[in-house]
Scaffold this motif. Structure first.
Motif, short mmCIF file in Angstrom:
data_model
loop_
_atom_site.label_atom_id
_atom_site.label_comp_id
_atom_site.label_asym_id
_atom_site.label_seq_id
_atom_site.Cartn_x
_atom_site.Cartn_y
_atom_site.Cartn_z
N MET A 38 44.30 50.80 38.92
CA MET A 38 43.41 49.68 38.73
C MET A 38 43.18 48.86 40.20
N LEU A 39 43.99 48.77 41.08
CA LEU A 39 43.86 48.28 42.20
C LEU A 39 42.82 48.90 43.12
N ALA A 40 42.91 50.17 43.27
CA ALA A 40 41.79 51.10 43.59
C ALA A 40 40.24 51.03 43.17
N GLY A 41 40.34 50.68 41.69
CA GLY A 41 39.21 50.28 41.15
C GLY A 41 38.67 49.01 41.44
N LEU A 42 39.60 48.20 41.73
CA LEU A 42 39.15 46.66 42.19
C LEU A 42 38.73 46.77 43.40
N ALA A 43 39.23 47.41 44.33
CA ALA A 43 38.70 47.65 45.70
C ALA A 43 37.53 48.20 45.91
N LEU A 44 37.26 49.49 44.96
CA LEU A 44 36.02 49.83 45.02
C LEU A 44 34.85 49.28 44.21
N ALA A 101 29.43 40.48 40.08
CA ALA A 101 30.72 40.14 39.09
C ALA A 101 30.80 41.67 37.98
N ALA A 102 29.93 42.09 37.47
CA ALA A 102 29.63 43.36 36.75
C ALA A 102 30.40 44.47 37.73
N SER A 103 30.01 44.69 38.85
CA SER A 103 30.37 45.76 39.53
C SER A 103 31.94 46.02 39.77
N PHE A 104 32.57 44.76 40.12
CA PHE A 104 33.94 44.83 40.30
C PHE A 104 34.66 44.91 38.83
N ILE A 105 34.24 44.01 37.96
CA ILE A 105 34.86 44.00 36.63
C ILE A 105 34.90 45.29 35.94
N LEU A 106 33.81 46.04 36.05
CA LEU A 106 33.65 47.62 35.46
C LEU A 106 34.84 48.38 36.36
N CYS A 107 34.53 48.25 37.32
CA CYS A 107 35.69 49.34 38.30
C CYS A 107 37.14 48.94 38.02
N LEU A 108 37.38 47.71 37.82
CA LEU A 108 38.74 47.29 37.57
C LEU A 108 39.25 47.63 36.38
N PHE A 109 38.59 47.61 35.10
CA PHE A 109 38.75 48.16 33.88
C PHE A 109 38.64 49.51 33.95
N ALA A 110 38.07 50.19 34.45
CA ALA A 110 37.99 51.66 34.79
C ALA A 110 39.28 52.24 35.37
N GLY A 111 39.65 51.50 36.28
CA GLY A 111 40.95 51.76 36.93
C GLY A 111 41.92 51.54 35.98
N LYS A 112 42.16 50.64 35.26
CA LYS A 112 43.07 50.00 34.38
C LYS A 112 43.28 50.97 33.04
N TRP A 113 42.01 51.77 32.87
CA TRP A 113 41.77 52.46 31.70
C TRP A 113 42.63 53.87 32.18
N ASP A 133 44.82 54.21 34.70
CA ASP A 133 46.17 54.02 34.75
C ASP A 133 46.82 54.24 33.45
N GLY A 134 46.47 53.82 32.32
CA GLY A 134 46.87 54.04 31.05
C GLY A 134 46.86 55.59 30.69
N LYS A 135 45.97 56.28 31.08
CA LYS A 135 45.70 57.88 30.53
C LYS A 135 46.77 58.62 31.42
N LEU A 136 46.85 58.12 32.85
CA LEU A 136 47.55 58.70 33.93
C LEU A 136 48.87 58.43 34.07
N GLY A 137 49.32 57.45 33.60
CA GLY A 137 50.55 56.67 33.80
C GLY A 137 50.81 56.16 35.29
N THR A 138 49.86 55.74 35.98
CA THR A 138 49.74 55.60 37.42
C THR A 138 50.08 54.18 37.73
N ALA A 139 50.17 53.35 36.62
CA ALA A 139 49.75 51.72 37.00
C ALA A 139 50.38 51.00 38.01
#
Length: 83
Positions: free
Chosen positions: A52-58, A28-40, A42-48
């Protein structure tokens, strides 16, 4: 006296179950951390929502890989204990 005999067996059972209990938390920790890293990102680069989806898959891939490696290591340890 009966409780004294149960305690060593119970402690041994907890020691054997401990590594398996960690598997769910690590997964659970591995995919939650990658999900939030991708979301973060997305916020910085404006690619939402692409990063976030790539982070979730990773995170899911890393979680399953970690789950597989840990399970194989624990299975090997059990085989060695039986011999």
């Amino acid at each position: 006296m009966a409780e004294e005999k149960k305690q060593p067996g119970l402690a041994a059972a907890y020691r054997k179950a401990g590594p398996y209990l960690n598997l769910g938390i690590e997964f659970a920790a591995s995919f939650i951390l990658c999900l939030f890293a991708g979301k973060w990102l997305d916020g910085k680069l404006g690619t939402a929502p692409y990063l976030m989806l790539a982070g979730l898959a990773l995170g899911i891939a890393v979680g399953f890989l970690n789950l597989y490696r840990t399970a194989m290591r624990l299975q090997e340890r059990e085989k060695q204990e039986r011999q």
